[in-house]
Design an enzyme around this catalytic site. Structure first.
Site, mmCIF file in Angstrom:
data_model
loop_
_atom_site.group_PDB
_atom_site.id
_atom_site.type_symbol
_atom_site.label_atom_id
_atom_site.label_comp_id
_atom_site.label_asym_id
_atom_site.label_seq_id
_atom_site.Cartn_x
_atom_site.Cartn_y
_atom_site.Cartn_z
ATOM 1 N N LYS A 13 0.823 -1.223 0.000
ATOM 2 C CA LYS A 13 0.000 0.000 0.000
ATOM 3 C C LYS A 13 0.847 1.258 0.000
ATOM 4 O O LYS A 13 0.551 2.209 -0.696
ATOM 5 C CB LYS A 13 -0.861 0.139 1.274
ATOM 6 C CG LYS A 13 -1.812 -0.914 1.591
ATOM 7 C CD LYS A 13 -2.646 -0.545 2.834
ATOM 8 C CE LYS A 13 -1.896 -0.460 4.144
ATOM 9 N NZ LYS A 13 -1.337 -1.702 4.644
ATOM 10 N N ARG A 88 -8.040 1.857 10.911
ATOM 11 C CA ARG A 88 -7.600 0.480 11.112
ATOM 12 C C ARG A 88 -8.543 -0.293 12.029
ATOM 13 O O ARG A 88 -8.332 -1.475 12.263
ATOM 14 C CB ARG A 88 -6.215 0.510 11.773
ATOM 15 C CG ARG A 88 -5.099 -0.021 10.882
ATOM 16 C CD ARG A 88 -3.836 0.119 11.708
ATOM 17 N NE ARG A 88 -2.740 -0.642 11.245
ATOM 18 C CZ ARG A 88 -1.738 -0.143 10.513
ATOM 19 N NH1 ARG A 88 -1.768 1.091 10.085
ATOM 20 N NH2 ARG A 88 -0.715 -0.909 10.199
ATOM 21 N N ARG A 127 11.381 -6.465 2.416
ATOM 22 C CA ARG A 127 11.346 -5.173 3.111
ATOM 23 C C ARG A 127 12.259 -5.206 4.339
ATOM 24 O O ARG A 127 12.940 -4.240 4.658
ATOM 25 C CB ARG A 127 9.905 -4.855 3.540
ATOM 26 C CG ARG A 127 9.804 -3.488 4.172
ATOM 27 C CD ARG A 127 8.387 -2.994 4.226
ATOM 28 N NE ARG A 127 7.716 -3.375 5.455
ATOM 29 C CZ ARG A 127 6.448 -3.090 5.712
ATOM 30 N NH1 ARG A 127 5.714 -2.450 4.826
ATOM 31 N NH2 ARG A 127 5.897 -3.446 6.843
ATOM 32 N N ARG A 133 13.086 -2.135 9.753
ATOM 33 C CA ARG A 133 12.098 -1.616 10.688
ATOM 34 C C ARG A 133 12.041 -2.492 11.926
ATOM 35 O O ARG A 133 12.093 -3.710 11.838
ATOM 36 C CB ARG A 133 10.713 -1.592 10.031
ATOM 37 C CG ARG A 133 10.452 -0.317 9.314
ATOM 38 C CD ARG A 133 9.168 -0.362 8.530
ATOM 39 N NE ARG A 133 7.996 -0.761 9.300
ATOM 40 C CZ ARG A 133 6.751 -0.634 8.844
ATOM 41 N NH1 ARG A 133 6.548 -0.111 7.651
ATOM 42 N NH2 ARG A 133 5.724 -1.019 9.572
ATOM 43 N N ARG A 144 1.117 -8.624 13.556
ATOM 44 C CA ARG A 144 0.485 -7.542 12.796
ATOM 45 C C ARG A 144 -0.591 -8.100 11.846
ATOM 46 O O ARG A 144 -1.636 -7.493 11.660
ATOM 47 C CB ARG A 144 1.554 -6.744 12.026
ATOM 48 C CG ARG A 144 2.248 -5.698 12.925
ATOM 49 C CD ARG A 144 3.630 -5.263 12.465
ATOM 50 N NE ARG A 144 3.765 -4.978 11.063
ATOM 51 C CZ ARG A 144 3.384 -3.838 10.466
ATOM 52 N NH1 ARG A 144 2.813 -2.884 11.144
ATOM 53 N NH2 ARG A 144 3.594 -3.668 9.188
HETATM 54 P P1 AMP Z 1 2.114 0.850 9.264
HETATM 55 O O1 AMP Z 1 3.361 1.525 8.809
HETATM 56 O O2 AMP Z 1 0.859 1.440 8.647
HETATM 57 O O3 AMP Z 1 2.158 -0.631 9.105
HETATM 58 O O4 AMP Z 1 1.975 1.136 10.833
HETATM 59 C C1 AMP Z 1 2.974 0.745 11.751
HETATM 60 C C2 AMP Z 1 2.402 0.696 13.151
HETATM 61 O O5 AMP Z 1 1.897 1.978 13.548
HETATM 62 C C3 AMP Z 1 1.208 -0.243 13.344
HETATM 63 O O6 AMP Z 1 1.602 -1.589 13.538
HETATM 64 C C4 AMP Z 1 0.561 0.354 14.590
HETATM 65 O O7 AMP Z 1 1.292 0.033 15.762
HETATM 66 C C5 AMP Z 1 0.732 1.851 14.356
HETATM 67 N N1 AMP Z 1 -0.399 2.433 13.619
HETATM 68 C C6 AMP Z 1 -0.366 3.009 12.376
HETATM 69 N N2 AMP Z 1 -1.582 3.433 12.014
HETATM 70 C C7 AMP Z 1 -2.416 3.117 13.034
HETATM 71 C C8 AMP Z 1 -3.807 3.272 13.264
HETATM 72 N N3 AMP Z 1 -4.611 3.822 12.339
HETATM 73 N N4 AMP Z 1 -4.311 2.830 14.438
HETATM 74 C C9 AMP Z 1 -3.541 2.264 15.383
HETATM 75 N N5 AMP Z 1 -2.220 2.074 15.230
HETATM 76 C C10 AMP Z 1 -1.649 2.488 14.078
#
Ligand code: AMP
Length: 188
Positions: A13, A88, A127, A133, A144
């Protein structure tokens, strides 16, 4: 265009959001990136969320809503945005719908990116090698995906019921997925 990007972690994404944001000249709002930047900066918010991110869990809805509300009120969002990683959870999606309603804002759609689980595991492995990361270890990745299936997958029906779901088959290389995305959005 005002778009939401949905899909499991590792589906690509973020890559597609970067490409589309450039094409449309709108901001790519990745809540994950915003949180990682806060962690890196050692801010109060960053300190609060670091352990949550590292565990692959979700930051609280209230906190996320505050972050997103603030970001969407910036003037660069007036002509559009791509929300990547938010909402989310169902409460986040409902709060976002209320926010849009309050602002008489009509969004264009929620793009759902899907691939089979094996392809996700392969993308995560590459990745991991590229980005290093702290939440990309195989264990945290499994967590996740479980969190996605439990808390985020219900949003697919939420947006389908609003007739806003735009499905994109995210199998294949970056260019071919971009083509499918552009075609789903009637962009050339
Ligand atoms: P991402 O890069 O979108 O995979 O986000 C990395 C991490 O950030 C996630 O595993 C959550 O811990 C946190 N996170 C990002 N967006 C959200 C959201 N909308 N609600 C809750 N936690 C979030």
């Amino acid at each position: 265009m005002k778009l939401i990007f949905l899909g499991p972690p590792g589906v690509g994404k973020g890559t597609q959001a970067t490409i589309l944001a450039e094409k449309l000249s709108v901001p790519h709002i990745s809540t994950g990136e915003m949180l990682r930047a806060q962690v890196a900066a050692g801010s109060e918010l960053g300190l609060k969320v670091k352990s949550v991110l590292d565990a692959g869990a979700l930051v609280s809805d209230d906190l996320m809503l505050e972050v997103v509300k603030d970001r969407l009120s910036a003037s660069d969002c007036e002509k559009g945005f791509i929300l990547d990683g938010f909402p989310r959870t169902l409460p986040q999606a409902e709060a976002l719908s209320s926010l849009f309603k309050e602002q008489s804002l009509e969004f264009d759609g929620a793009c759902l990116f899907s691939v089979d689980e094996k392809a996700i595991a392969e993308r995560m492995a590459s990745r991991r090698a590229e980005e290093n990361r702290s939440d990309d270890s195989p264990e945290v990745q499994a967590k996740r995906i479980a969190v996605y299936n439990e808390q985020t997958a219900p949003l697919v029906d939420f947006y389908r019921d609003l007739s806003k779901l735009i499905e994109v088959n995210a199998e294949g290389d970056i260019d071919s997925v971009t083509k499918k995305l552009f075609s789903a959005l009637n962009l050339s």
